[in-house]
Scaffold this motif. Structure first.
Motif, PDB file in Angstrom:
ATOM      1  N   ARG A 164       0.712  -1.165  -0.159  1.00  0.00           N
ATOM      2  CA  ARG A 164       0.061  -0.144  -0.066  1.00  0.00           C
ATOM      3  C   ARG A 164       1.002   1.249  -0.035  1.00  0.00           C
ATOM      4  N   ARG A 165       1.946   1.234   0.710  1.00  0.00           N
ATOM      5  CA  ARG A 165       2.704   2.501   0.851  1.00  0.00           C
ATOM      6  C   ARG A 165       4.143   2.665   0.359  1.00  0.00           C
ATOM      7  N   ILE A 166       4.417   1.448  -0.320  1.00  0.00           N
ATOM      8  CA  ILE A 166       5.732   1.783  -0.799  1.00  0.00           C
ATOM      9  C   ILE A 166       6.078   1.208  -2.043  1.00  0.00           C
ATOM     10  N   GLY A 167       6.744   1.985  -3.197  1.00  0.00           N
ATOM     11  CA  GLY A 167       7.010   1.338  -4.197  1.00  0.00           C
ATOM     12  C   GLY A 167       8.703   1.140  -4.212  1.00  0.00           C
ATOM     13  N   PHE A 168       8.833  -0.026  -4.616  1.00  0.00           N
ATOM     14  CA  PHE A 168      10.288  -0.481  -4.494  1.00  0.00           C
ATOM     15  C   PHE A 168      10.923  -0.684  -5.772  1.00  0.00           C
ATOM     16  N   VAL A 169      11.980  -0.235  -6.254  1.00  0.00           N
ATOM     17  CA  VAL A 169      12.585  -0.372  -7.468  1.00  0.00           C
ATOM     18  C   VAL A 169      13.940  -1.029  -7.220  1.00  0.00           C
ATOM     19  N   PHE A 170      13.948  -2.320  -7.739  1.00  0.00           N
ATOM     20  CA  PHE A 170      15.199  -2.962  -7.186  1.00  0.00           C
ATOM     21  C   PHE A 170      16.373  -2.752  -8.424  1.00  0.00           C
ATOM     22  N   GLN A 171      17.477  -2.945  -7.875  1.00  0.00           N
ATOM     23  CA  GLN A 171      18.664  -2.848  -8.557  1.00  0.00           C
ATOM     24  C   GLN A 171      18.483  -3.718 -10.002  1.00  0.00           C
ATOM     25  N   GLY A 172      18.208  -4.885  -9.938  1.00  0.00           N
ATOM     26  CA  GLY A 172      18.240  -5.657 -11.125  1.00  0.00           C
ATOM     27  C   GLY A 172      16.892  -5.792 -11.604  1.00  0.00           C
ATOM     28  N   PHE A 173      15.858  -4.654 -11.385  1.00  0.00           N
ATOM     29  CA  PHE A 173      14.486  -4.718 -11.808  1.00  0.00           C
ATOM     30  C   PHE A 173      13.694  -5.705 -11.237  1.00  0.00           C
TER      31      PHE A 173
END
Ligand SMILES: Nc1ncnc2c1ncn2[C@@H]1O[C@H](COP(=O)(O)OP(=O)(O)O)[C@@H](O)[C@H]1O
Ligand SMILES: [Mg+2]
Length: 230
Positions: free
Chosen positions: A81-90
């Motif tokens: 709900r609260r966090i959009g996480f963009v990972f290093q390797g997508f």
């Protein structure tokens, strides 16, 4: 308003202290770069802030709610709900199309088929990927994959974006485009952005730069003041 209040946060991996008593407050609407040498604990801190992992000790208040002792299921629900996480390797799912990848958080949130495919198409359009919606990640360039990953992170319009070296695998032009997109979201939508980066120029473009070394914060600077002093 204080969005993130972290107090003496530590994380140990089988005896190794990856993070040692980190305290940090981030106001809603800040654009913060997290820097430091390899192994200094940047990803560990991001994973804790992103509720992908629980701390060994210390507290984490997210928008005033203590999220440091939640069950894994509850943690995942808050994260969605609260966090959009963009990972290093997508971390795109290889067998799903661009559209299906963007729809994933919407599925977890229980949003119905029609609404979520509309929302996914809207996001893909916004990121210039409309004609790539039905492609698999392997059929996309690095920059396109990164934009799909960002679209996915934004699918539920979270107030907080965490990105762990989002430009690390990109050529400089594509990297600059990704950064410009974060800045636009920050400026136009008041998003709070925390970005791990090795790139000095990118770090200098943030409002605030926090430096980790050996699991500790060793500097916390306003880049506006740094620029003024230069
Ligand atoms: N899952 C893990 N298991 C064991 N050690 C880990 C794990 N994740 C990170 N570490 C260790 O914690 C320290 C910090 O790692 P990390 O947070 O990945 O640093 P950074 O992202 O700044 O390169 C390093 O010494 C790393 O080897
Ligand atoms: Mg890392």
């Amino acid at each position: 308003m204080t969005l993130i209040a972290v107090d003496r946060l530590s994380k140990h991996y089988s005896g190794v202290a990856a993070l040692q008593g980190v305290s940090l407050q981030v106001a809603a609407g800040e654009f913060l770069a997290l820097v430091g040498p390899s192994g200094s604990g940047k990803s560990t801190l991001m994973n804790l802030l992103g509720l992908l992992d629980a701390p060994t000790s210390g507290t984490y208040l997210l928008a005033g709610e203590d999220v440091s002792r939640l069950s894994p299921a509850r943690r995942a629900a808050v994260r969605n709900r609260r966090i959009g996480f963009v990972f290093q390797g997508f971390h795109l799912l290889p067998r799903l199309t661009a559209r299906q990848n963007v729809e994933l958080p919407l599925i977890y949130a229980g949003i119905g088929f029609r609404a979520r495919s509309q929302r996914a198409d809207q996001l893909l359009e916004r990121f210039g990927l409309r004609d790539r919606a039905s492609h698999l990640p392997a059929e996309l360039s690095g920059g396109q994959q990164q934009r799909v990953a960002i679209a996915r992170a934004l699918a539920l319009e979270p107030p907080l974006i965490l990105a762990d070296e989002p430009t690390g695998n990109l050529d400089s032009a594509t990297g600059a485009g990704v950064l410009a997109e974060f800045r636009r979201l920050h400026r136009d939508h008041g998003l709070t952005v925390i970005l791990v980066t090795h790139d000095r120029d990118i770090a200098a473009g943030a409002d605030r730069r926090v430096t980790l070394s050996d699991g500790r914060i060793v500097a916390d600077e306003s880049t506006v003041e740094l620029r003024r002093a230069a």
